[in-house]
Design a protein around this motif. Sequence first.
Motif, PDB file in Angstrom:
ATOM      1  N   UNK B 588      42.515  45.166  35.504  1.00 21.99           N
ATOM      2  CA  UNK B 588      42.817  43.784  35.129  1.00 21.99           C
ATOM      3  C   UNK B 588      44.114  43.295  35.734  1.00 21.99           C
ATOM      4  N   UNK B 589      44.083  42.109  36.185  1.00 26.99           N
ATOM      5  CA  UNK B 589      45.274  41.390  36.602  1.00 26.99           C
ATOM      6  C   UNK B 589      45.436  40.200  35.690  1.00 26.99           C
ATOM      7  N   UNK B 590      46.689  39.782  35.506  1.00 30.50           N
ATOM      8  CA  UNK B 590      46.935  38.666  34.604  1.00 30.50           C
ATOM      9  C   UNK B 590      46.235  37.400  35.102  1.00 30.50           C
ATOM     10  N   UNK B 591      46.173  37.233  36.413  1.00 26.73           N
ATOM     11  CA  UNK B 591      45.524  36.052  36.996  1.00 26.73           C
ATOM     12  C   UNK B 591      44.588  36.544  38.078  1.00 26.73           C
ATOM     13  N   UNK B 592      43.306  36.207  37.986  1.00 28.06           N
ATOM     14  CA  UNK B 592      42.325  36.854  38.866  1.00 28.06           C
ATOM     15  C   UNK B 592      42.139  36.184  40.223  1.00 28.06           C
ATOM     16  N   UNK B 655      50.424  36.105  38.350  1.00 27.74           N
ATOM     17  CA  UNK B 655      50.833  34.928  37.610  1.00 27.74           C
ATOM     18  C   UNK B 655      49.874  33.792  37.940  1.00 27.74           C
ATOM     19  N   UNK B 656      49.449  33.073  36.941  1.00 30.66           N
ATOM     20  CA  UNK B 656      48.592  31.940  37.240  1.00 30.66           C
ATOM     21  C   UNK B 656      49.364  30.874  38.003  1.00 30.66           C
TER      22      UNK B 656
END
Lengths: 656, 656
Positions: B588-592, B655-656
């Motif tokens: 998982x990444x915070x923002x895909x 980060x998004x």
Amino acid sequence: MTTTMSPVVPGAGRLRPLSLADVRITGGFWGRRQDVNSRATLDHCLRWTRREGWIDNFRAAAEGGIAGRRRGREFADSETYKLLEAVAWERARPGGAPPAAAAEVVALVAAAQEPDGYLGTAFGHPGQPPRYSDLEWGHELYCFGHLIQAGVAEARSGGGPLVEVARRAADHVCDTFGRDGAVQGLCGHPEIEPALVELARVTGEQRYLDQAALFLDRRGHGTLRRAEFGSAYFQDDVPVRAATVFRGHAVRALYLAAGAVDVAVETGDHELLAAVVRQWETTVARRTYLTGGMGSHHLDESFGEDFQLPPDRSYCETCAGVASVMLAWRLLLATGQPRFADLAERTLFNVVAASPAEDGRSFFYTNTLHRRTRSTVPDPEAANPRAASGLRAPWFAVSCCPTNVARLLASLGGYLATTDGSGVQLHQYADAELAAALPDGRRIGLRVATDYPAAGEVSVRVTDAPGGAWTLTLRVPGWAGHAARLTEPAGVGRPVGPGLAAVTREFAVGDVVRLALPMAPRWVAPDPRIDAVRGTVAVERGPLVLCAESVDLPPGHEVDALRVDPRVPPEDAEGRVVVRAELVGPDDHAWPYPPFEGPRAAAAPPGDGFRAVLVPYHSWANRGPSTMRVWLPTAGPDRGGTRCVSGTEAGDADRP
Amino acid sequence: MTTTMSPVVPGAGRLRPLSLADVRITGGFWGRRQDVNSRATLDHCLRWTRREGWIDNFRAAAEGGIAGRRRGREFADSETYKLLEAVAWERARPGGAPPAAAAEVVALVAAAQEPDGYLGTAFGHPGQPPRYSDLEWGHELYCFGHLIQAGVAEARSGGGPLVEVARRAADHVCDTFGRDGAVQGLCGHPEIEPALVELARVTGEQRYLDQAALFLDRRGHGTLRRAEFGSAYFQDDVPVRAATVFRGHAVRALYLAAGAVDVAVETGDHELLAAVVRQWETTVARRTYLTGGMGSHHLDESFGEDFQLPPDRSYCETCAGVASVMLAWRLLLATGQPRFADLAERTLFNVVAASPAEDGRSFFYTNTLHRRTRSTVPDPEAANPRAASGLRAPWFAVSCCPTNVARLLASLGGYLATTDGSGVQLHQYADAELAAALPDGRRIGLRVATDYPAAGEVSVRVTDAPGGAWTLTLRVPGWAGHAARLTEPAGVGRPVGPGLAAVTREFAVGDVVRLALPMAPRWVAPDPRIDAVRGTVAVERGPLVLCAESVDLPPGHEVDALRVDPRVPPEDAEGRVVVRAELVGPDDHAWPYPPFEGPRAAAAPPGDGFRAVLVPYHSWANRGPSTMRVWLPTAGPDRGGTRCVSGTEAGDADRP
């Protein structure tokens, strides 16, 4: 108890909002939009709520005889409330121009309130179903929530008749639904929860906060009668403290989360706050579109499963975008963490800004990321279907989105900056004048000058400086990577990484801090687990997601013919962005699943393609019917179709 | 006028069906399923229609007092009719065992018919809405259509009370809806059209045919009041002669097309037939799933746009699969073209066979091609939601699919073969004894022995041979490419290409023609314009689509962790199919949506992956809750996640 003029005024938290009266957005991207909202959208909403009969419902409820006369869906009252909330924020906004006609509407609403505080036009009157006879779908508490928010907005913008209306309604809700109340139930659509907490903050009434917390605790035990959509639709499958991700109906889930943060902040419930943060993280990592949009299913306007993010069937309801911004703002105030402002920025520029047309008189309800076919122009005099069109419509049969956009744009000044003990924090960049009062009473004045997002320079000039040092903190967005530069007054620029860039000094009036954000357009790739966009790439520029629109293609081509080459960087060209691309021609086979052809050769070197123009996603569908896509298939042997614009390939199997 | 015992008996066309009494499926894949249908499914449907109260509705309609007592949706009558149709075909089927209890149901239905021929339990009785007051959604003519089909089936299986019921109902329909009738309308759900033509064929009554044609002509002019779904949902946007593709609600579209073919054949309307063929072609090329399934949208059970074929949200309603087979059969009879039998085969093996559980007592309504999460076991004693589960359910609130499966399986013998002036044509392969009567009166007997689709050999032995030459024609499926071989009696095998393989001779009893179809499992690739499955491949074996199911993975893994290597051919291994694959771990990444990483290196050579088992798609979800996918992402640098089963990658933007 507080009457700070701001959309959300928590009693505790890491950061404090500024007062709306202390923020004037003076121009630029958001200045234009606030202006259009003020000059056109508020009147548009007023006209349509009147025309649809939703305002007259209040008159009929007060006069009697509403049964048989009532118009609109069971939740139609809430559109009027959201409109009145928008009017209140517009009143608080420096330079705002609230429509005078709203006062009459306020009076009609107040007159429809019953002696026990109940206010609603769909239930309880002679000939109508009884009050609270359909908690799953009746939306009564949902409507109370928006009514109360309108009262809160009036309280925070100088006061008005709705403040007392809201108090009486809240008292009725607490009497009826309290621990000893006659109705031990909950509403199918969250909204009462954040509203009650905000009213508690305005009035100092503990019982409103207690009731919000009680509603939160009642939810998640399968109490609501399941429709075909299941309990998760209502977030009634799992208690909010135990949930791991946002699921079910997107707007419901996000309003509920906002209310949970409000309760957590006011009651000091760190576990509850952590639970919402965890759900937000997982949702952003697995269930959020590139635009920040949320909602993958048309059937039930709901979140999809993890990584189920089809761009063509993206629901991304505008109201969910508004709710996401409201939630992110609450999480930012509570924690101070810039990731929440990052998502708010992305959502503001790519969902909220996408919804209204340039003239503020038509809207998107759903926000697709892939429009394959050109739409017929929606009937400008009809309430349109919600999700059918690739063009904005003036109003909808279910028309929650326009008023939601209106209230957010009117109050947008409140989302730009905060204070804390150390100084002032800028979270969103817009041309603006700000004044901030520190907790110790010192006042700071700032003038932010920027052409963001067209350009990446943000200059912050100190216009009012108290004595003593304080810290100016600027958010460096995640998308900036390590290419942003900060320049202190009379100083040299230094690189700053994603997150927070702080300058602490004893500022003098006239001091300028400059932030230079890297605005070169950039390719982005989707996580390969997002099945629906495997094999595609997209382009962003600053905070903006870009798209290809057929209007910019050679005549006769639709966007599905585009193949892009991400080995060649996108370029800024005369104010637009261009990418190396090619067009593939039609190439039908009788059966589209041929035998796999074996290992592919590496993609051919960039050939004689052309430069395809990309435009900001928020601006699409403003130039007539078009096709559009955000995620663009990459060129190469797997691109399908034939290179260039004519010809067909032979030889593939063509039998099912 | 004809009483040939067959599901469809056109008065004209290239090929003629055989009589059901002349076809006995003696074993194998379809023999087992007909047996289960007979022993379990018919009683199951009887039990549930009784239990849901839908049969009692007829009693209440006849006795009076149905308003307030009626149970089920407005179209519930049709489930009983389809069940009775299935019973009639079961009666005609050699070795069939129609449930005796059906006779009582027939009597109840007949008793509910009103003096003017109207028969329906949802409208027109005291306390109910008037007849024909909601043509869009009332389904009255739709129910008449299924009633008439049940009457046709009785007529063609020896006769019965429903034949006269059907005639009286059809007379009522013609009186009411004819050119001079009181109601110049049409039904929101097609089905009356093919039914009326079939009744015309049984009775010789021209007016039934005329009425079907009239209904066809009335449709397509925007007459029906549009719901939020639009006119295309009802195929009321464009006249059937002008349409270019199937659109809107899939079952409606397919029943309508079947009726259009029936009308075209009986009236000699070549243009109309050509129009339906064109629509079929475009639909198969752009709007059909690998399984043959049709329907891409959950919201309105409808076709999607061209190439909009998400496997996770595939609707692929079982009823649409049944309707597709019925339509393809009509087109095959009309034209003789094997492509129609190809699609019928694919749909039979991968949609119709997928719906019922092995015990015939639970069903899929929708047929997903990608199940991401394990389901909870549906309540075996409740009418379940239609589309929620990855497990079959015993019944549904809208339960059109089980009875549709039942009637198709009971009559399946009628879909195997045809005759024409030249001889006999075999279209579907099953262990069976067939007798065919040529137009000149000669009778031919055949014994087809095969273990298809487990094995590819089909042997056709002549058991009854008239004098003179005739032609035995065998369909070589498209998927066989050029690897099929045909061996004539006492002859040498020769390669035969996709299409038709014909043997013309004066056959003797005992002569054997053998067809060897290539059963090596094969990779297939999707047209790159099908956005949702870009970057994936699937495996077929013979006519079967295969899938990966979590039950066959190492414990703790779900199918979304699979990556396959299509450079390595799939292998048959001990009766199953295995492919070279690897499992990727969570990552998982915070923002895909990270920055695009630049050109990818070629995929690594096949490493130390493992052999993943694939099973027939029709067999999935028979071993408890599972995850499943048909389209499998390919291994390589873009595969996402980390190789092997643990570890995470660092370094991506988060980060998004």
